[in-house]
Design an enzyme around this catalytic site. Structure first.
Site, PDB file in Angstrom:
ATOM      1  N   ASN A   1     -15.153  19.227  38.644  1.00 14.03           N
ATOM      2  CA  ASN A   1     -15.237  20.329  37.697  1.00 14.03           C
ATOM      3  C   ASN A   1     -16.657  20.874  37.538  1.00 14.03           C
ATOM      4  O   ASN A   1     -16.927  21.635  36.612  1.00 14.03           O
ATOM      5  CB  ASN A   1     -14.694  19.884  36.336  1.00 14.03           C
ATOM      6  CG  ASN A   1     -13.199  19.664  36.370  1.00 14.03           C
ATOM      7  OD1 ASN A   1     -12.470  20.449  36.978  1.00 14.03           O
ATOM      8  ND2 ASN A   1     -12.735  18.596  35.756  1.00 14.03           N
TER       9      ASN A   1
ATOM     10  N   GLU B   1     -16.400  27.207  46.074  1.00  9.82           N
ATOM     11  CA  GLU B   1     -15.940  25.813  45.998  1.00  9.82           C
ATOM     12  C   GLU B   1     -16.504  24.991  47.162  1.00  9.82           C
ATOM     13  O   GLU B   1     -16.748  23.803  47.028  1.00  9.82           O
ATOM     14  CB  GLU B   1     -14.406  25.738  45.983  1.00  9.82           C
ATOM     15  CG  GLU B   1     -13.724  26.466  44.827  1.00  9.82           C
ATOM     16  CD  GLU B   1     -13.686  25.664  43.513  1.00  9.82           C
ATOM     17  OE1 GLU B   1     -14.023  24.460  43.531  1.00  9.82           O
ATOM     18  OE2 GLU B   1     -13.327  26.262  42.478  1.00  9.82           O
TER      19      GLU B   1
ATOM     20  N   ARG C   1     -12.629  11.795  39.013  1.00 17.97           N
ATOM     21  CA  ARG C   1     -12.149  13.087  39.500  1.00 17.97           C
ATOM     22  C   ARG C   1     -12.792  14.253  38.759  1.00 17.97           C
ATOM     23  O   ARG C   1     -12.804  15.388  39.247  1.00 17.97           O
ATOM     24  CB  ARG C   1     -10.621  13.124  39.343  1.00 17.97           C
ATOM     25  CG  ARG C   1      -9.940  13.960  40.377  1.00 17.97           C
ATOM     26  CD  ARG C   1      -8.438  13.755  40.364  1.00 17.97           C
ATOM     27  NE  ARG C   1      -7.839  14.966  40.909  1.00 17.97           N
ATOM     28  CZ  ARG C   1      -6.719  15.013  41.595  1.00 17.97           C
ATOM     29  NH1 ARG C   1      -6.026  13.934  41.805  1.00 17.97           N
ATOM     30  NH2 ARG C   1      -6.261  16.154  42.066  1.00 17.97           N
TER      31      ARG C   1
ATOM     32  N   LYS D   1      -1.955  17.599  43.118  1.00 15.32           N
ATOM     33  CA  LYS D   1      -1.529  18.205  41.847  1.00 15.32           C
ATOM     34  C   LYS D   1      -0.563  19.340  42.130  1.00 15.32           C
ATOM     35  O   LYS D   1      -0.913  20.305  42.815  1.00 15.32           O
ATOM     36  CB  LYS D   1      -2.736  18.740  41.083  1.00 15.32           C
ATOM     37  CG  LYS D   1      -3.560  17.673  40.411  1.00 15.32           C
ATOM     38  CD  LYS D   1      -4.602  18.318  39.506  1.00 15.32           C
ATOM     39  CE  LYS D   1      -5.426  17.262  38.783  1.00 15.32           C
ATOM     40  NZ  LYS D   1      -6.448  17.891  37.929  1.00 15.32           N
TER      41      LYS D   1
ATOM     42  N   LYS E   1     -13.464  16.097  48.841  1.00 18.37           N
ATOM     43  CA  LYS E   1     -12.448  16.027  47.794  1.00 18.37           C
ATOM     44  C   LYS E   1     -11.575  14.806  48.000  1.00 18.37           C
ATOM     45  O   LYS E   1     -11.210  14.119  47.050  1.00 18.37           O
ATOM     46  CB  LYS E   1     -11.605  17.308  47.743  1.00 18.37           C
ATOM     47  CG  LYS E   1     -10.596  17.259  46.597  1.00 18.37           C
ATOM     48  CD  LYS E   1     -10.097  18.591  46.107  1.00 18.37           C
ATOM     49  CE  LYS E   1      -9.163  18.374  44.912  1.00 18.37           C
ATOM     50  NZ  LYS E   1      -8.502  19.600  44.480  1.00 18.37           N
TER      51      LYS E   1
ATOM     52  N   HIS F   1     -11.990  33.788  40.487  1.00 16.77           N
ATOM     53  CA  HIS F   1     -12.317  32.426  40.064  1.00 16.77           C
ATOM     54  C   HIS F   1     -13.590  31.910  40.735  1.00 16.77           C
ATOM     55  O   HIS F   1     -14.483  31.363  40.076  1.00 16.77           O
ATOM     56  CB  HIS F   1     -11.139  31.492  40.362  1.00 16.77           C
ATOM     57  CG  HIS F   1     -11.395  30.061  39.996  1.00 16.77           C
ATOM     58  ND1 HIS F   1     -11.600  29.654  38.691  1.00 16.77           N
ATOM     59  CD2 HIS F   1     -11.517  28.940  40.756  1.00 16.77           C
ATOM     60  CE1 HIS F   1     -11.823  28.343  38.671  1.00 16.77           C
ATOM     61  NE2 HIS F   1     -11.778  27.886  39.911  1.00 16.77           N
TER      62      HIS F   1
ATOM     63  N   GLU G   1      -6.300  10.874  38.001  1.00 17.31           N
ATOM     64  CA  GLU G   1      -7.233  11.364  36.989  1.00 17.31           C
ATOM     65  C   GLU G   1      -7.309  10.426  35.796  1.00 17.31           C
ATOM     66  O   GLU G   1      -7.262  10.854  34.648  1.00 17.31           O
ATOM     67  CB  GLU G   1      -6.777  12.763  36.533  1.00 17.31           C
ATOM     68  CG  GLU G   1      -7.934  13.685  36.246  1.00 17.31           C
ATOM     69  CD  GLU G   1      -7.498  15.140  36.237  1.00 17.31           C
ATOM     70  OE1 GLU G   1      -6.361  15.438  35.845  1.00 17.31           O
ATOM     71  OE2 GLU G   1      -8.312  15.977  36.640  1.00 17.31           O
TER      72      GLU G   1
ATOM     73  N   HIS H   1     -14.763  28.730  33.273  1.00 15.74           N
ATOM     74  CA  HIS H   1     -13.587  29.098  32.479  1.00 15.74           C
ATOM     75  C   HIS H   1     -13.990  29.984  31.302  1.00 15.74           C
ATOM     76  O   HIS H   1     -13.283  30.928  30.945  1.00 15.74           O
ATOM     77  CB  HIS H   1     -12.860  27.838  31.982  1.00 15.74           C
ATOM     78  CG  HIS H   1     -12.269  27.035  33.100  1.00 15.74           C
ATOM     79  ND1 HIS H   1     -12.104  25.662  33.032  1.00 15.74           N
ATOM     80  CD2 HIS H   1     -11.807  27.399  34.322  1.00 15.74           C
ATOM     81  CE1 HIS H   1     -11.584  25.235  34.167  1.00 15.74           C
ATOM     82  NE2 HIS H   1     -11.392  26.262  34.964  1.00 15.74           N
TER      83      HIS H   1
ATOM     84  N   HIS I   1     -17.314  24.330  36.277  1.00 16.46           N
ATOM     85  CA  HIS I   1     -16.033  24.905  35.859  1.00 16.46           C
ATOM     86  C   HIS I   1     -15.896  25.110  34.354  1.00 16.46           C
ATOM     87  O   HIS I   1     -15.144  25.978  33.925  1.00 16.46           O
ATOM     88  CB  HIS I   1     -14.873  24.060  36.398  1.00 16.46           C
ATOM     89  CG  HIS I   1     -14.582  24.325  37.850  1.00 16.46           C
ATOM     90  ND1 HIS I   1     -15.501  24.096  38.846  1.00 16.46           N
ATOM     91  CD2 HIS I   1     -13.484  24.853  38.475  1.00 16.46           C
ATOM     92  CE1 HIS I   1     -14.980  24.430  40.028  1.00 16.46           C
ATOM     93  NE2 HIS I   1     -13.764  24.889  39.829  1.00 16.46           N
TER      94      HIS I   1
ATOM     95  N   ARG J   1      14.635  13.845  43.261  1.00  8.56           N
ATOM     96  CA  ARG J   1      13.525  12.975  42.804  1.00  8.56           C
ATOM     97  C   ARG J   1      12.436  12.831  43.852  1.00  8.56           C
ATOM     98  O   ARG J   1      11.747  11.818  43.910  1.00  8.56           O
ATOM     99  CB  ARG J   1      14.027  11.597  42.387  1.00  8.56           C
ATOM    100  CG  ARG J   1      14.952  11.633  41.171  1.00  8.56           C
ATOM    101  CD  ARG J   1      15.113  10.281  40.521  1.00  8.56           C
ATOM    102  NE  ARG J   1      16.159  10.355  39.504  1.00  8.56           N
ATOM    103  CZ  ARG J   1      17.443  10.163  39.742  1.00  8.56           C
ATOM    104  NH1 ARG J   1      17.834   9.877  40.963  1.00  8.56           N
ATOM    105  NH2 ARG J   1      18.324  10.246  38.778  1.00  8.56           N
TER     106      ARG J   1
END
Lengths: 378, 378
Positions: free
Chosen positions: A262, A201, A258, A159, A243, A282, A253, A269, A265, A137
């Protein structure tokens, strides 16, 4: 904001998250010193499990493991080191690999005080971080990112996760590292295209959060392209700082803050998807996507044209594309409508109002989006 | 401490965990009403995923799913309900079943606002809770426990997880439910032995935390054995209240406070293991284990003999065993030494000082432990 804590050749960024705060150390030529940093930060460590991308196992994971094993700690005793590697590439972010690593940690006698050290890019950080979040855990983990993109993006934010066959990053946890160790020397062996794509980025943080940093990037673009260690340390530190401040306001989020990360982005995408994955890296798609977003902001009267001019020049100076000759709004729009940032069928975008500041705009007219795409089709 | 919020036939316990606080509603004959509770507590719910133990699917999951689907909510619209079942038993707590459920949630169109409802005992709560913790990095879940053990134990604490082939509960997350809904009527169909074994954990809370509750149990043991709804609601509420107060002080098992919940359990695990799994139900082994722990406390001069007398009478009144004729210290000691509560090869125990209070004792002499075991070998 960015303070130097280890002499002139190191920068240090704190990620402020209450009881989950941690530090990012940014150095050059310091891999041997990483063992000392780990021992200093995680005092009671007796067992380290190194999970490395196979591409950097020999060059970076093995020396780190050896330095940990031979560390002199007096009465604290020697550190036991277990080590495994993972195949490079997105397909390793699978439940099968997650299960293999959990059983490996168990077979190696991992307990609640064991520490996982992830050596690799975003794939390794996401996968090994999720193993750390899940074993017993949750055990501690240390990130040693080995790509520029991982250094300025996935090393901050907590994340972790893996993919389902039908959905990217759909399974995972928010799990903060205990420490992030960046050595810019790792970047010296990256191929040019892969290295430069990480700079997209970096530029993003200048546009969304930090106009002064954008100025710095304009005056040091050639240093960065040449992988100058000092310029790199500064650019990585400022990116992480940006960041970290965004994530600190919206760790899970939930508030929407947050989402500003993006910028570019949603377009990116759609570019990656309609060009066919693999056509663009990317960061290359993000560079073009930021151009489309800036164009859209200008067309909507949100910012003036100099922003796009300066952004274009900086992207070019970093060796990244600014336009896409095959851009097709008829193909891109349907992809954008399926994006998770679409709410109730309305397109939403992060758009700049000036350098260093963005707004989230919902309910944007489809025709304006098409126009922006076509204007960057050169 | 325990307040009634829904008229005389309901009790309500709050689990105070800052922004993860939640409520346990304890009623009888209320399964239809569960849909209303879910809608009232999780206002914006539009998609519910019911994961049920196959043994209670027809009797408890289907009516709940139907009530959710037909709920009248005006402009909020109908609730979409997805439903699946899981084979009864510990073997369902596997990575394979975890993966199947994640892919099922994805195929059913689960998103960040979807809610998982777990209908079953501890196995289902642990498994479905871990799916909720992991899907999209965490979605809400509601527990509908259908065994007495799950009602008084796993419904509080936020421990979710699955087993590795070599280690129980070794993979998981701390993930708190949004709501726990207990209906004592569910217990009417449990076999006697399984029902009574749940009472061992109820008695445990009286010994470790709540002397007044112990008095109550002494005067209402026959009501509880007869599954009287009013006595059951009170006993479940007080048990959950005790566990909630302990967990509130030590949510992630870091301070050691949470260890007091293990009263009797170090002996119990050794009893289950040396008797062969399946000989004793968990609660039966806990009952005998608490007897051994109380005996050890008396032998060490930590409490007086009346505690064991009263505990013995209450356990007998609840139809549970107090001794074990085949107890073998030579077989049990090695198992206890491998228990995760052992630190640096020293045996540690949670031992009572008086009814309602316990201490954690480390470095206990092995001979004293053997004596206590032999004294309960009758």
């Amino acid at each position: 904001m960015v303070t130097s804590s280890q002499g002139p050749a190191a920068e240090c960024v704190n990620v402020p998250l209450a009881d989950r705060s941690y530090r990012i150390e940014i150095t050059s030529d310091a891999v041997g010193g990483f063992a000392d940093s780990i021992i200093a930060s995680l005092g009671d460590v007796t067992h380290v499990l190194v999970i490395a991308d196979q591409a950097v196992e020999q060059s970076w994971a093995n020396p780190l493991a050896a330095a940990l094993e031979s560390a002199e700690r007096g009465t604290a005793g020697a550190i036991r080191v277990s080590q495994t590697s993972v195949a490079s590439g997105e397909t390793s972010k699978s439940i099968a690999e997650f299960e293999r690593l959990l059983q490996w940690v168990s077979a190696e006698g991992g307990d609640r005080r064991s520490v996982i050290v992830a050596v690799g890019g975003g794939v390794i950080g996401d996968l090994a971080g999720y193993v750390a979040a899940s074993y017993a855990r949750g055990i501690r983990f240390v990130q040693v990112p080995t790509t520029l993109l991982a250094m300025v993006d996935s090393s901050v934010g907590g994340k972790t996760g893996i993919n389902l066959p039908t959905a990217k990053n759909m399974v995972g946890a928010f799990w903060q590292p205990s420490l992030v160790l960046v050595d810019t020397s790792v970047l010296s062996t990256l191929p040019d295209r892969s290295y430069l794509s990480g700079l997209a980025e970096v530029i993003k943080y200048g546009v969304i959060d930090d106009a002064e940093f954008f100025d710095y990037l304009e005056s040091h673009a050639s240093d960065l392209v040449a992988r100058d260690p000092k310029a790199l340390r500064h650019a990585i530190a400022r990116s992480c700082q940006s960041k970290a401040s965004v994530v600190g306001e919206d760790e899970r989020e939930t508030s929407g803050r947050r989402a500003i990360l993006n910028y570019g982005h949603t377009f990116a995408h759609a570019i990656e998807s309609t060009a066919g994955y693999g056509t663009f890296l990317h960061g290359e798609a993000v560079a073009i996507g930021m151009q489309m977003a800036a164009q859209l902001a200008i067309d909507l009267g949100m910012c003036d044209a100099t922003l796009l001019d300066r952004q274009t020049k900086l992207i070019v100076a970093c060796g990244l594309p600014t336009t896409w000759a095959d851009a097709d709004p008829d193909a891109m729009l349907p992809v954008m409508m399926r994006d998770k940032k679409v709410a109730h069928g309305k397109l939403r975008f992060i758009l700049p109002t000036r350098l260093g500041a963005v707004d989230l705009l919902g309910d944007i007219d489809e025709a304006a989006v098409r126009d922006a795409i076509v204007k960057l089709k050169k």
